[in-house]
Design a protein around this motif. Structure first.
Motif, mmCIF file in Angstrom:
data_model
loop_
_atom_site.group_PDB
_atom_site.id
_atom_site.type_symbol
_atom_site.label_atom_id
_atom_site.label_comp_id
_atom_site.label_asym_id
_atom_site.label_seq_id
_atom_site.Cartn_x
_atom_site.Cartn_y
_atom_site.Cartn_z
ATOM 1 N N LEU A 1 -33.983 -15.330 -25.893
ATOM 2 C CA LEU A 1 -35.120 -14.661 -26.530
ATOM 3 C C LEU A 1 -35.831 -13.722 -25.558
ATOM 4 O O LEU A 1 -36.016 -12.539 -25.837
ATOM 5 C CB LEU A 1 -36.114 -15.696 -27.065
ATOM 6 N N PHE B 1 -47.280 -17.405 -32.319
ATOM 7 C CA PHE B 1 -46.212 -16.501 -32.760
ATOM 8 C C PHE B 1 -46.706 -15.071 -32.831
ATOM 9 O O PHE B 1 -45.963 -14.148 -32.512
ATOM 10 C CB PHE B 1 -45.659 -16.948 -34.117
ATOM 11 N N ASP C 1 -49.268 -20.378 -35.486
ATOM 12 C CA ASP C 1 -49.230 -19.010 -36.020
ATOM 13 C C ASP C 1 -49.767 -18.021 -34.992
ATOM 14 O O ASP C 1 -49.223 -16.941 -34.802
ATOM 15 C CB ASP C 1 -50.078 -18.896 -37.298
ATOM 16 N N ALA D 1 -35.439 -14.654 -34.579
ATOM 17 C CA ALA D 1 -35.623 -15.218 -33.250
ATOM 18 C C ALA D 1 -36.782 -16.210 -33.228
ATOM 19 O O ALA D 1 -36.703 -17.253 -32.585
ATOM 20 C CB ALA D 1 -35.856 -14.109 -32.231
ATOM 21 N N LEU D 2 -37.850 -15.874 -33.966
ATOM 22 C CA LEU D 2 -39.014 -16.765 -33.942
ATOM 23 C C LEU D 2 -38.679 -18.105 -34.565
ATOM 24 O O LEU D 2 -39.190 -19.133 -34.155
ATOM 25 C CB LEU D 2 -40.189 -16.119 -34.678
ATOM 26 N N VAL E 1 -37.218 -19.896 -31.786
ATOM 27 C CA VAL E 1 -38.181 -20.377 -30.800
ATOM 28 C C VAL E 1 -38.982 -21.541 -31.325
ATOM 29 O O VAL E 1 -39.492 -22.340 -30.546
ATOM 30 C CB VAL E 1 -39.227 -19.300 -30.431
ATOM 31 N N SER E 2 -39.111 -21.601 -32.635
ATOM 32 C CA SER E 2 -39.956 -22.656 -33.165
ATOM 33 C C SER E 2 -39.449 -24.025 -32.708
ATOM 34 O O SER E 2 -40.210 -24.976 -32.667
ATOM 35 C CB SER E 2 -40.024 -22.586 -34.679
ATOM 36 N N MET F 1 -42.537 -8.082 -29.114
ATOM 37 C CA MET F 1 -41.317 -7.558 -29.738
ATOM 38 C C MET F 1 -41.534 -6.170 -30.304
ATOM 39 O O MET F 1 -40.602 -5.523 -30.734
ATOM 40 C CB MET F 1 -40.855 -8.499 -30.832
ATOM 41 N N PRO G 1 -44.321 -15.943 -40.039
ATOM 42 C CA PRO G 1 -44.026 -17.037 -39.125
ATOM 43 C C PRO G 1 -43.172 -18.063 -39.856
ATOM 44 O O PRO G 1 -43.272 -18.191 -41.079
ATOM 45 C CB PRO G 1 -45.401 -17.594 -38.776
ATOM 46 N N PRO G 2 -42.345 -18.733 -39.107
ATOM 47 C CA PRO G 2 -41.488 -19.726 -39.740
ATOM 48 C C PRO G 2 -42.352 -20.805 -40.412
ATOM 49 O O PRO G 2 -43.491 -21.003 -40.013
ATOM 50 C CB PRO G 2 -40.714 -20.322 -38.579
ATOM 51 N N ALA H 1 -36.718 -10.288 -34.958
ATOM 52 C CA ALA H 1 -37.770 -11.162 -34.446
ATOM 53 C C ALA H 1 -38.005 -12.347 -35.370
ATOM 54 O O ALA H 1 -38.202 -13.466 -34.908
ATOM 55 C CB ALA H 1 -39.058 -10.365 -34.268
#
Lengths: 315, 291
Positions: A239, B125, B122, A300-301, A304-305, B132, A6-7, A297
């Motif tokens: 997205l 996500f 988290d 992309a995530l 989206v963040s 995906m 995750p970012p 992804a």
């Protein structure tokens, strides 16, 4: 998919203030989340682990006695297989083209529909229809009622306009990939339009009016006010559109049956598994797709963040 | 965004963007674009009411007499296979899975918005990332498991898969909608000593009803439309409407009017639901970011 990093996170959300609500512990907080989480892990993650295992096996259901460990053999096949490499490119071209074109068209149409004019509600209803037609039905409609060289509507219109000598192209044979793209753009533009229209309608009017008073031109107002406001909505559309179009099966299956260079990855894996019965190789291809998707992804995530940024206050 | 939404200043935009000089012309352009996009749908419906002969002409015949033959064929008056079992399977898979999605997504969204667990972003996500994962990558094991468990050609297999397919998006949407529930109501409920179930049932669900409707609609549409799983995992008994539609074409050669009638009939539930609840659809598709 658990592998996705995750970012970088902002610190965990600030706790809510009322002490009455904090008395119960962490588990009371987690309990409502667990059924959904457990269900999703079982139904989506476990099969993928099984795919991973099968991808290292020789397993063709037509030869059940030859089942065994294959090492990386399937992966070697996947990477040397010209069909599969081609379907990777097809998938990329298809997704990028459909998302970009439908996003741009959707934006233009959303801007048109954001203005007051007679019958705006009716036009919006007309616009939504393509998104609501069952995809398989839409694909059949395009293939047989629109693209058909003998009696399809497109060639019919050409005859109408230019008489009996009008050109009568065989659309799907002459431009197979573009035929698929056209039908998908038709289906997904309304989706993009809806998201972007929602964005436009949430734009605060006072800023626009202030800019107008200050003598900003419509182009300037669009460039410096509307476009920045629309960024999140454009990202959201891109997205969600990508998620669904990368996996598109119906249009490719129905319009061309993957022929003429239109086989995308889902279709290729489907045939490897369903027609060639090569389970090991289909699984290896599936794993490769997932690794590719993880790369996209993760990117992309991060995008989206930005959807969370303005929501931090609440959480 | 969501923060701003609650304030009344954002509201008036919906009421009326102003008219400017180019308005009539741009309105006309909008009408033309709308009609162009609708044209294929209109053509599908019109062809469905034509005889096979009139359907297959070039140039197209607009004034041809209308007939219900295509629909009669589809509903099995003259041909063998009845569309009712597939339509009922589709309805069941879509409606039941949508209900399960709601039962799972609403509490999860509660845990992600109203009293957020730690690291809730988290978790969000993670939910999205499962979308995906291309469906085909899990298809084979799912097929094998269903085969072992004797669940091939069984509607319940589709119910489970459609639930997992729609759950992530539903959680995202419901989270945004629940985030709009005013804190005061929740605090009042907490002071009155209401438990989680009571709070969900008596406070949150009623307030978030529009969001629940939007979520249901989108889950219903995606389930009704799904074909890959349905095609691989069902045969005769649990066949769904989209799969029936494709078999309808290949097994009998091409009859354009009949195919268009079938496509129209199968799309009708989604078209009707979507037209009836356009505003909900907009809210849902923007993941509840807009009110």
């Amino acid at each position: 998919m658990t592998a996705i990093a995750p970012p970088a996170q902002k610190p965990a959300s600030p706790e809510r203030k009322p002490t009455a609500m904090r008395r119960t512990g962490d588990w009371a907080r987690r309990a409502p989340l667990l059924p959904a989480l457990v269900f999703l892990i079982i139904v989506t993650q476990l099969p993928f682990v099984a795919t991973l295992v099968i991808s290292f096996m020789d397993w063709n259901s037509l030869y059940p006695d030859d089942r065994g460990f294959a090492g990386v053999g399937n992966y070697a096949d996947v990477f040397t297989d010209a069909t599969l490499r081609k379907s990777v490119i097809t998938t990329i071209v298809l997704t990028v083209a459909v998302v970009l074109i439908s996003l741009l068209l959707g934006l233009a149409i959303a801007l048109l529909l954001n203005r007051a004019f007679r019958g705006r509600g009716i036009v919006r209803t007309l616009m939504i229809a393509p998104f609501l037609v069952v995809p398989v039905a839409a694909a059949l409609l395009w293939k047989h009622a629109l693209f058909n060289p003998e009696y399809g509507l497109f060639n019919g219109i050409l005859t109408w306009l230019f008489g009996p000598d009008a050109p009568q192209p065989d659309w799907i044979t002459e431009a197979p990939l573009w035929s698929v793209i056209a039908s998908l753009v038709w289906q997904w533009t309304p989706f993009m339009m809806l998201i972007l229209l929602a964005g436009l309608q949430s734009q605060p009017l006072d800023a626009l009016e202030a800019a107008k008073v200050d003598g900003a031109t419509p182009v300037q107002m669009f460039r410096f006010l509307t476009l920045p406001h629309m960024r999140r909505y454009l990202e959201l559309g891109a997205l969600l559109g990508s998620i669904y179009i990368v996996q598109n099966f119906d249009a490719v299956f129905t319009l061309t049956s993957g022929g003429l260079g239109t086989a995308n990855l889902p279709y290729t894996i489907y045939t490897t598994f369903y027609q060639a019965h090569d389970y090991g190789r289909a699984s290896a291809a599936g794993v490769v797709v997932v690794i590719g998707t993880i790369a996209i992804a993760t990117f992309a995530l991060r995008v989206v963040s930005s959807l969370f940024q303005e929501e931090e206050g609440r959480a | 965004m969501t923060a701003a939404v609650a304030t009344p200043t954002a509201k008036p935009t919906k009421a009326g963007p102003k008219r400017s000089k180019g308005a009539p012309l741009l309105g006309l352009v909008a009408w033309i674009v709308g009609i162009l996009f609708f044209l294929p749908v209109a053509w599908m419906v019109l062809t469905a009411f034509h005889s096979e002969q009139d359907a297959a002409t070039n140039p197209p015949s607009l004034a041809a007499p209308l007939t219900l033959d295509g629909f009669r064929e589809f509903f099995g008056a003259t041909s063998g296979a009845s569309p009712w079992p597939p339509l009922i399977n589709s309805a069941m898979a879509s409606i039941v899975s949508t209900l399960i999605v709601l039962a799972l997504a609403i509490p999860a969204a509660y845990a992600l918005s109203i009293r957020p667990v730690r690291k809730w972003t988290d978790v969000m996500f993670f939910f999205l990332s499962t979308k995906m994962l291309p469906a085909v990558a899990g298809l084979l094991p799912i097929y094998l498991i269903a085969q072992k468990a004797g669940m091939l050609d069984n509607v319940w297999t589709l119910v489970i898969l459609y639930t997992s397919m729609n759950l992530p998006i539903a959680v995202w949407m419901m989270r945004s909608f629940l985030a709009e529930v005013p804190v005061e109501i929740l605090e009042a409920a907490a002071i009155d000593g209401a438990g989680l179930i009571t709070v969900l049932r008596r406070v949150i669900v009623p307030v978030a009803m529009p969001g629940i409707a939007a979520t249901s609609l989108i889950c219903f549409i995606f389930s009704w439309n799904e074909m890959l799983f349905a095609r691989v995992l069902t045969g005769v008994v649990a066949q769904t409407a989209p799969v029936f539609l494709t078999s309808f074409v290949t097994s009998q050669g091409l009859f354009l009017a009949k195919v268009c009638a079938a496509a129209t009939a199968i799309s009708l539930p989604v078209l009707a639901a979507g037209f009836a609840a356009q505003d909900k659809l907009v809210q849902g598709l923007s993941l509840g970011a807009v009110k």
